[in-house]
Design a protein around this motif. Structure first.
Motif, mmCIF file in Angstrom:
data_model
loop_
_atom_site.group_PDB
_atom_site.id
_atom_site.type_symbol
_atom_site.label_atom_id
_atom_site.label_comp_id
_atom_site.label_asym_id
_atom_site.label_seq_id
_atom_site.Cartn_x
_atom_site.Cartn_y
_atom_site.Cartn_z
ATOM 1 N N GLN A 42 0.822 -1.211 0.000
ATOM 2 C CA GLN A 42 0.000 0.000 0.000
ATOM 3 C C GLN A 42 0.861 1.269 0.000
ATOM 4 O O GLN A 42 1.986 1.259 0.495
ATOM 5 C CB GLN A 42 -0.886 0.028 1.250
ATOM 6 C CG GLN A 42 -1.980 -1.042 1.241
ATOM 7 C CD GLN A 42 -2.678 -1.150 2.579
ATOM 8 O OE1 GLN A 42 -2.058 -0.974 3.618
ATOM 9 N NE2 GLN A 42 -3.962 -1.470 2.550
ATOM 10 N N LEU A 64 0.340 5.463 0.995
ATOM 11 C CA LEU A 64 -0.521 6.508 1.561
ATOM 12 C C LEU A 64 -0.084 7.856 1.003
ATOM 13 O O LEU A 64 1.093 8.221 1.080
ATOM 14 C CB LEU A 64 -0.375 6.501 3.096
ATOM 15 C CG LEU A 64 -0.888 7.721 3.857
ATOM 16 C CD1 LEU A 64 -2.392 7.877 3.711
ATOM 17 C CD2 LEU A 64 -0.533 7.633 5.332
ATOM 18 N N GLU A 95 -13.742 1.679 6.577
ATOM 19 C CA GLU A 95 -12.639 1.875 5.628
ATOM 20 C C GLU A 95 -11.283 1.602 6.283
ATOM 21 O O GLU A 95 -10.381 1.055 5.646
ATOM 22 C CB GLU A 95 -12.668 3.294 5.031
ATOM 23 C CG GLU A 95 -13.846 3.567 4.107
ATOM 24 C CD GLU A 95 -13.891 2.644 2.873
ATOM 25 O OE1 GLU A 95 -13.028 1.762 2.712
ATOM 26 O OE2 GLU A 95 -14.824 2.807 2.075
ATOM 27 N N ILE A 150 -8.516 -1.062 5.010
ATOM 28 C CA ILE A 150 -7.091 -0.765 4.750
ATOM 29 C C ILE A 150 -6.224 -1.764 5.509
ATOM 30 O O ILE A 150 -5.250 -2.303 4.976
ATOM 31 C CB ILE A 150 -6.741 0.686 5.162
ATOM 32 C CG1 ILE A 150 -7.552 1.690 4.350
ATOM 33 C CG2 ILE A 150 -5.248 0.956 4.990
ATOM 34 C CD1 ILE A 150 -7.470 3.112 4.844
ATOM 35 N N GLU A 151 -6.587 -2.018 6.760
ATOM 36 C CA GLU A 151 -5.788 -2.940 7.583
ATOM 37 C C GLU A 151 -5.699 -4.332 6.963
ATOM 38 O O GLU A 151 -4.678 -5.002 7.072
ATOM 39 C CB GLU A 151 -6.401 -3.058 8.980
ATOM 40 C CG GLU A 151 -5.838 -2.046 9.955
ATOM 41 C CD GLU A 151 -6.405 -2.188 11.350
ATOM 42 O OE1 GLU A 151 -6.555 -3.324 11.820
ATOM 43 O OE2 GLU A 151 -6.722 -1.145 11.954
ATOM 44 N N HIS A 176 -7.548 -1.985 0.167
ATOM 45 C CA HIS A 176 -7.266 -0.859 -0.722
ATOM 46 C C HIS A 176 -5.771 -0.801 -0.994
ATOM 47 O O HIS A 176 -4.959 -1.124 -0.125
ATOM 48 C CB HIS A 176 -7.712 0.468 -0.097
ATOM 49 C CG HIS A 176 -9.190 0.548 0.146
ATOM 50 N ND1 HIS A 176 -10.117 0.564 -0.866
ATOM 51 C CD2 HIS A 176 -9.898 0.603 1.301
ATOM 52 C CE1 HIS A 176 -11.334 0.631 -0.347
ATOM 53 N NE2 HIS A 176 -11.233 0.649 0.962
ATOM 54 N N ILE A 219 -4.154 4.987 -0.540
ATOM 55 C CA ILE A 219 -4.969 5.719 0.426
ATOM 56 C C ILE A 219 -4.635 7.192 0.288
ATOM 57 O O ILE A 219 -3.456 7.574 0.410
ATOM 58 C CB ILE A 219 -4.643 5.262 1.871
ATOM 59 C CG1 ILE A 219 -4.808 3.747 1.983
ATOM 60 C CG2 ILE A 219 -5.496 5.990 2.888
ATOM 61 C CD1 ILE A 219 -3.631 3.073 2.629
ATOM 62 N N PHE A 222 -1.057 0.058 9.735
ATOM 63 C CA PHE A 222 -1.477 -0.663 8.536
ATOM 64 C C PHE A 222 -0.339 -1.600 8.116
ATOM 65 O O PHE A 222 0.713 -1.135 7.634
ATOM 66 C CB PHE A 222 -1.822 0.309 7.411
ATOM 67 C CG PHE A 222 -2.882 1.313 7.790
ATOM 68 C CD1 PHE A 222 -4.099 0.891 8.326
ATOM 69 C CD2 PHE A 222 -2.673 2.668 7.626
ATOM 70 C CE1 PHE A 222 -5.075 1.818 8.682
ATOM 71 C CE2 PHE A 222 -3.644 3.595 7.973
ATOM 72 C CZ PHE A 222 -4.848 3.166 8.509
ATOM 73 N N LEU A 268 1.344 -1.223 4.596
ATOM 74 C CA LEU A 268 1.694 0.122 4.141
ATOM 75 C C LEU A 268 3.215 0.254 4.008
ATOM 76 O O LEU A 268 3.948 0.257 4.983
ATOM 77 C CB LEU A 268 1.159 1.175 5.109
ATOM 78 C CG LEU A 268 1.380 2.617 4.670
ATOM 79 C CD1 LEU A 268 0.620 2.934 3.386
ATOM 80 C CD2 LEU A 268 0.949 3.580 5.748
#
Lengths: 663, 167
Positions: free
Chosen positions: A353, A355, A456, A460-461, A465, A468, A480, A483
């Motif tokens: 992920q 962010l 949401e 994410i966790e 997604h 972010i 997360f 991430l």
């Protein structure tokens, strides 16, 4: 039969306190809420104290009786809890009766009753998963616990880099309090952090956790407060207002993310929950633990000067180095370097992920008329309207005024240029650049309630997604696992504010958001867009050298006698017309100059704040700074009382203001 | 007549209150409570009288032990002719030079500006124990309860520290 009287705090304007008789059998004591008759109306009042005799001046006057006790049990069993609220009201120059009203009025019905206790099936506890502390965490927890067991309740500042496991350490220290039969009050700066904190604590401690914050309905809030008061929960997680409620058997106050400005109340009383927590700890003789990866200048100064104990966690719990920071230049609101775009694309393919952080709501921050070049402003607040694409409207972020995008309010032209980028534009750009990725936007407008936000965050966790886009809502307190990368757009935008605290805030925000990357198995990386590369903040931020930064920051603050080496107060004047605002501000300023002549008080002439008109009310500010506010405060209180009595004019004072440039 | 009656009633009430207070304080001392009473004074001042009983000690020893603990009382530290008063943020700490007078029966500590004074005395309580007493005064432009807290913690802390060693 002996006479008994109660000194009551009356939650009505113009009346502060009155004595009422307590008839025989009326079991009201300090801390109770009672019903009385006042001017032929039945109202509630708070028992401040009881006495056997009236003051001499009142002895021959008729005295009405209290009608009934509304509260089942005294809400303030400990006199020191009331003393704390009295201190808060006095220090922040706010009338004590008004404070009592603010706290209890939402709970009391029109018929003067408190919400009834409803028995509900308790939600089952989460599976208990205790964590093992790392050697560093265990050493710090050991030292803190030793001091508390010795009765040393001097506040402790825990400076722990992001990902160092401060939350695990808090949980371990909570467990020690439970073993001693004590409750813990755990403060977080924002409501959005309460749910995650609750989950973590319930899992780690296997104990019921209560939430107490202002987003709960009054009924739910009172139920939580009552349960806490009855000692039915060992840990209470709340935002700043939770500090105002009395608890039974409180043993520890934790202030997580203590640097966060959200702890400062933005309306009267302008209390700072972190500072008030320290005072509450002092009065109740219990330890207070302040924690942050980027402590506030005040707390750092206090820790370095010995007022607080200082504990450090300098390594991440996963033993990885902090994510390296790469700076990139500003080439437009939607610009991202090609190297970064490639890295993100590869990351999406690997289910890593990214962010993207931008601290601006909406799509475009300015709507400019192409014909007359007029920036479209709110007619009530005179601030630039922000274009929200989802609503296809221009919105005022201060009074919620809304209007269609066109035409121009000045010339009627239909063609408006939408400039500047907010989170909506960033999310749209990401969807264009990475069509295969799932993009979620975490901001107040996309997720207007707790349920939507929790859903949401959970997605994410669990890797639901890929990308972010988030505002400050996502910048702290979240974990997360997938991430890998954090991208900070307009990273040093805050430096453009002409406020002495701008660099501190900027360092805090960027470090916090950068700290979300690489907290678990993946190594992290951070990309920050820097406009002012020559600012001293960039000498320290890429290496996360908080101590170096704070040393330089405090050096120049001391030279200029700025907080924490002095105290600030901002006197705020609100009036229905510009003339009245100016005249009142001038009168107060002249009074202050006379009163403080020859004293070590710096006074700036009245100014119109950046938001000089809100809700059609005109505002003026007077900034005052002094080495200490102890002797200044009583004079300020007199001035507020004097000038605030005029019709339509409101005068308040923000004690220990966080900024000289207040909006 | 009424005035005389009023005075008589007031005196009786005062005597009764003193009697009640005396006996209850003694009982509380026996129960090992550390007791203290405050009185408001003029101009930002509070006064405290507080005391606690310590076993296995004479009054002279209590005062000697007190001297060893002065540098590190709860919110007060007295060392090298200076008193440091530790106040909770958002208040700044206070540092003040002090004069100290010590004799066989008492230890008097006075801030040179006359804003704080601590007088410790000790007396025999029963065969085996002594009471350490503090008469303190603290004047400053801050809420009374903060000043009270500093003074109350001073006597509580020193009695507990000596107890930890002696009884």
């Amino acid at each position: 039969m002996t006479d008994r009287f109660a000194l009551l705090v009356i939650p009505r304007p113009g009346i502060d306190e009155l004595y009422y008789r307590l008839d025989e059998g009326m079991a009201a004591g300090p801390g109770d809420i009672v019903e009385i008759e006042l001017k032929k109306e039945l109202i509630w009042a708070f028992v401040r104290e009881t006495t056997g005799a009236l003051p001499d001046a009142l002895r021959d006057l008729p005295c009405k009786s209290v009608r009934r006790v509304i509260s089942d049990t005294p809400l303030f069993r400990d006199r020191r809890e009331t003393a704390f609220l009295e201190w808060l009201a006095g220090y922040y120059l706010f009338p004590f009766p008004k404070l009592i009203k603010q706290i209890f009025a939402p709970f009391i019905s029109a018929a003067n009753n408190l919400p009834r206790r409803t028995e509900r099936a308790e939600a089952p506890l989460r599976p208990h998963e205790p964590a093992t502390l790392t050697a560093d965490q265990a050493a710090v927890a050991g030292r803190i616990g030793d001091r508390w067991r010795r009765g040393d309740t001097r506040p402790t500042l825990l400076y722990g880099v992001t990902g160092s496991g401060k939350s695990e350490l808090y949980a371990a220290l909570c467990r020690e309090q439970f073993a001693a039969g004590k409750q813990v009050l755990y403060l977080v700066p924002e409501v959005s952090l309460t749910a995650g904190t609750l989950r973590h604590l319930e899992t780690r401690l296997g104990e019921k956790v209560l939430l107490l914050h202002s987003y709960l309905t009054p009924k739910k809030r009172f139920a939580a407060f009552s349960q806490a008061l009855r000692g039915e929960a060992k840990i209470i997680v709340g935002t700043r207002s939770a500090l105002l409620y009395p608890l039974t058997g409180l043993g520890l106050i934790i202030v997580d993310e203590e640097h966060d400005p959200s702890y400062k109340n933005i309306e009267p009383p302008y209390y700072h929950a972190r500072d008030a927590a320290v005072m509450k700890g002092h009065l109740l003789d219990l330890p207070v633990l302040l924690g942050s990866a980027t402590p506030s200048s005040e707390s750092w100064h206090n820790a370095r000067s010995g007022k607080y104990h200082l504990e450090r966690l300098t390594r991440r719990a996963n033993d990885r180095p902090p994510p390296p920071v790469r700076l990139f230049p500003y080439h437009g609101d939607t610009y991202l370097p090609s190297e970064l775009v490639d890295a993100v694309r590869d990351g999406v393919a690997r289910k890593e992920q990214t962010l993207f952080f931008i601290n601006r709501r909406g799509f475009s921050t300015i709507a400019l008329c192409r014909a007359c070049e007029e920036i479209q402003k709110c007619p009530r607040c005179q601030v630039a309207l922000v274009y929200h694409k989802r609503k296809n409207a221009l919105l005022c972020h201060h009074c919620n005024f809304s209007r269609p995008v066109a035409p121009c309010a000045a010339c009627g032209e239909e063609d408006l240029s939408l400039e500047g980028a907010g989170i909506e534009r960033l999310a749209a750009t990401l969807r264009e650049l990475f069509p295969a990725a799932s993009v979620v936007s975490i901001d107040r407008d996309s997720l207007p309630n707790e349920t939507a936000l929790s859903k949401e965050l959970a997605a994410i966790e669990t890797g639901g997604h890929d990308l972010i886009a988030g505002t400050v809502m996502i910048s702290k307190g979240h974990n997360f696992p997938a991430l890998r990368r954090v991208v900070v757009k307009h990273a040093d935008f805050l430096l453009s504010l002409s406020d002495y605290r701008a660099a501190e805030r900027c360092f805090q925000v960027v470090t916090q958001v950068a700290g979300r990357a690489g907290r678990f198995d993946l190594p992290g990386e951070v990309w920050a867009e820097a406009l002012k590369r020559d600012h001293y903040i960039w000498n320290y931020l890429p290496s996360y050298d908080f101590e170096g930064f704070m040393t330089e920051e405090l050096e120049w603050r001391e030279q200029l006698a700025l907080p924490p080496f002095s105290r600030l107060a901002v006197i705020k004047i609100v009036a229905p017309t510009e003339e009245k605002a100016d005249a009142t501000a001038r009168a107060i300023y002249d009074d202050l100059r006379r009163k403080f002549a020859g004293k070590k008080v710096r006074l700036l002439p009245p100014v119109a704040p950046p938001l000089q008109r809100i809700h059609n009310k005109y505002r003026r500010h007077i900034v005052l700074s002094a080495p200490s506010l102890r002797s200044v405060s009583p004079l300020l209180a007199d001035l507020i009382a004097l000038h605030g009595k005029r019709r339509g004019i409101i005068v308040t004072c923000d004690i220990d203001a966080l900024s000289t440039v207040q909006v | 007549m009424n005035i005389a009656k009023g005075i008589a009633i007031t005196l009786c009430a005062a005597l009764l209150l003193c009697a009640c207070k005396g006996s209850s304080d003694e009982t509380r001392l026996k129960r090992r409570e550390i007791i203290y009473h405050f009185s408001d004074m003029k101009e930002d001042c509070v006064a405290l009288f507080g005391e606690g009983a310590i076993r296995n000690i004479t009054p002279a020893q209590a005062l000697a032990d007190l001297g060893e603990n002065l540098a590190d009382l709860r919110y007060i530290g007295i060392e090298n002719g200076h008193m440091h008063i530790d106040l909770p943020w958002p208040y700044d700490d206070i540092d003040v030079p002090v004069n100290m007078e010590k004799n066989a029966d008492a230890l008097h500590i006075k801030g040179i500006y006359g804003k704080i004074s601590l007088s410790f005395t000790a007396y025999a309580f029963d065969e085996n124990s002594a009471v350490l007493r503090l008469d303190g005064k603290f004047c400053h432009a801050m809420p009374d309860l903060l000043k009270e807290n500093v003074l109350a913690n001073c006597i509580k802390n020193v009695v507990k520290k000596i107890r930890n060693v002696r009884d």
